[in-house]
Design an enzyme around this catalytic site. Structure first.
Site, PDB file in Angstrom:
ATOM      1  NE  ARG A  45      72.044  35.825  40.198  1.00 37.10           N
ATOM      2  CZ  ARG A  45      71.628  36.537  39.173  1.00 37.10           C
ATOM      3  NH1 ARG A  45      72.454  35.801  37.888  1.00 37.10           N
ATOM      4  NH2 ARG A  45      71.003  37.005  39.518  1.00 37.10           N
ATOM      5  CG  ASP A 149      68.325  30.568  26.443  1.00 35.63           C
ATOM      6  OD1 ASP A 149      68.054  32.755  26.198  1.00 35.63           O
ATOM      7  OD2 ASP A 149      69.693  30.701  27.159  1.00 35.63           O
TER       8      ASP A 149
HETATM    9  C1  SAM Z   1      66.850  38.505  29.653  1.00 33.12           C
HETATM   10  S1  SAM Z   1      66.398  36.372  29.011  1.00 33.12           S
HETATM   11  C2  SAM Z   1      66.238  37.940  27.845  1.00 33.12           C
HETATM   12  C3  SAM Z   1      64.234  36.897  27.475  1.00 33.12           C
HETATM   13  C4  SAM Z   1      64.206  37.493  25.968  1.00 33.12           C
HETATM   14  N1  SAM Z   1      64.775  37.624  25.088  1.00 33.12           N
HETATM   15  C5  SAM Z   1      63.257  39.406  26.570  1.00 33.12           C
HETATM   16  O1  SAM Z   1      64.044  39.903  26.078  1.00 33.12           O
HETATM   17  O2  SAM Z   1      62.794  38.871  27.484  1.00 33.12           O
HETATM   18  C6  SAM Z   1      68.404  37.304  28.212  1.00 33.12           C
HETATM   19  C7  SAM Z   1      69.174  35.645  27.893  1.00 33.12           C
HETATM   20  O3  SAM Z   1      69.859  35.100  26.939  1.00 33.12           O
HETATM   21  C8  SAM Z   1      70.211  33.872  27.289  1.00 33.12           C
HETATM   22  N2  SAM Z   1      71.431  34.173  26.725  1.00 33.12           N
HETATM   23  C9  SAM Z   1      73.084  34.882  27.770  1.00 33.12           C
HETATM   24  N3  SAM Z   1      74.232  34.584  26.769  1.00 33.12           N
HETATM   25  C10 SAM Z   1      73.569  34.071  25.250  1.00 33.12           C
HETATM   26  C11 SAM Z   1      74.438  33.083  24.895  1.00 33.12           C
HETATM   27  N4  SAM Z   1      76.131  33.650  24.303  1.00 33.12           N
HETATM   28  N5  SAM Z   1      74.271  32.776  23.228  1.00 33.12           N
HETATM   29  C12 SAM Z   1      72.213  32.693  23.522  1.00 33.12           C
HETATM   30  N6  SAM Z   1      71.726  32.852  24.728  1.00 33.12           N
HETATM   31  C13 SAM Z   1      72.443  33.685  25.882  1.00 33.12           C
HETATM   32  C14 SAM Z   1      70.150  33.638  28.967  1.00 33.12           C
HETATM   33  O4  SAM Z   1      70.527  32.088  29.025  1.00 33.12           O
HETATM   34  C15 SAM Z   1      68.769  34.133  29.044  1.00 33.12           C
HETATM   35  O5  SAM Z   1      67.923  33.188  29.127  1.00 33.12           O
END
Ligand code: SAM
Length: 280
Positions: A45, A149
């Site tokens: 990445r 997010d």
């Molecule tokens: C795998 S996706 C899950 C999306 C959705 N909730 C689902 O279950 O399909 C994880 C998301 O968490 C967000 N994320 C990770 N760390 C975070 C943080 N500290 N604060 C807010 N969002 C975060 C990432 O940017 C990503 O968009």
């Protein structure tokens, strides 16, 4: 073989020290727990970004992230490391619960809030919205829907709400026509959430590691497949802060592969991946 942009150095550039530094930065700034074994992923990445910037190594890149006072490069680092994978009606048991139990309970109220925390590219909050529209009909206006997010890139996609048409496969009959417009010409093969539905979701950037006690009390919090990347201590602090933001009787829905084993909290277990704050 020599790669463009001085990539030879970068390709060999993720030593133990660099991995430790990236790990510490990710943990401190956004709770991400990069376990040993993730070196190859981190390397793949970050090498791309090193190349884009024309830097010589990952070590140089880490210095650039730290030196950038705007925080923009840190955000790019987060974008590069976090996974945004999601889909419409993902983990359908939660949407069945929402439709059959949660929304009927909330329906008589004048207003209530639902929060999709870690909403990625929008499929989750739109799935909540469409489920609620079907269930609440004319009373949908009582629902306030917040979607947050950390990733501005994911949020931009969520607000644009343009998806490949095949992502709609498996949605209930009638939904594609009711909630989406089909792209034509250059947009052939894409669909877009209709503007009147897009306007019903309040998208905001929010890092869950930072304070959110200013948010209103929530009837339901979806925080699914986000905490999976956090260590137990970070998960526990976050669950307690969610607990504080839930109204009595409010629901917390987490990813089915997550579980709050070993996390101390005051919520009642309802069923796998479903918790509820005790009623007052
Ligand atoms: C795998 S996706 C899950 C999306 C959705 N909730 C689902 O279950 O399909 C994880 C998301 O968490 C967000 N994320 C990770 N760390 C975070 C943080 N500290 N604060 C807010 N969002 C975060 C990432 O940017 C990503 O968009």
């Amino acid at each position: 073989m020599k790669q463009p942009g001085g990539m030879q150095g970068a390709a060999a550039g993720l030593g133990e020290r660099e991995f430790r530094e990236v790990r510490e930065l990710a943990r401190r700034t956004f709770g991400l727990d990069l376990k040993p074994g993730k070196e190859a992923l981190v390397h793949a990445r970050l090498a791309r970004r090193v190349q884009e910037l024309g830097l010589g190594s990952i070590a140089e890149y880490i210095e650039a992230v730290k030196a950038d006072r705007t925080g923009l490069e840190l955000e790019r680092l987060i974008n590069a490391l976090a996974t945004n994978h999601t889909s419409f009606l993902r983990e359908p048991q939660h949407f069945a619960l929402l439709r059959e139990r949660i929304l009927p309970e909330l329906a008589p109220r004048a207003s209530f809030w639902i929060w999709s925390a870690g909403c990625s590219t929008g499929e989750e909050p739109y799935s909540i919205l469409f489920t609620a529209a079907e269930r609440l009909g004319a009373r949908l206006g009582a629902m306030r829907l917040l979607a947050t997010d950390i990733s501005t890139r994911a949020l931009e996609k969520a607000q644009a709400a343009i998806y490949p048409a095949e992502r709609l496969q498996g949605l209930p009959p009638g939904w594609p026509q009711k909630y989406f417009q089909r792209g034509t010409g250059r947009w052939e093969g894409s669909v877009r959430v209709k503007p009147e539905w897009r306007a019903r979701v309040d998208f905001r950037r929010l890092n869950l590691m930072e304070d959110f006690s200013f948010l209103p009390r929530m009837a339901v919090i979806f925080c699914r497949n986000v905490m999976i990347y956090f260590d137990k201590a970070t998960q526990e602090r976050l669950v307690r802060r969610f607990e504080d933001r839930l109204e009595p009787g409010g629901w917390l829905l987490i990813g089915h592969s997550e579980g709050l084993m070993g996390v101390r909290h005051g919520l009642e277990y309802v069923m796998p991946a479903v918790y509820r704050k005790p009623a007052a």
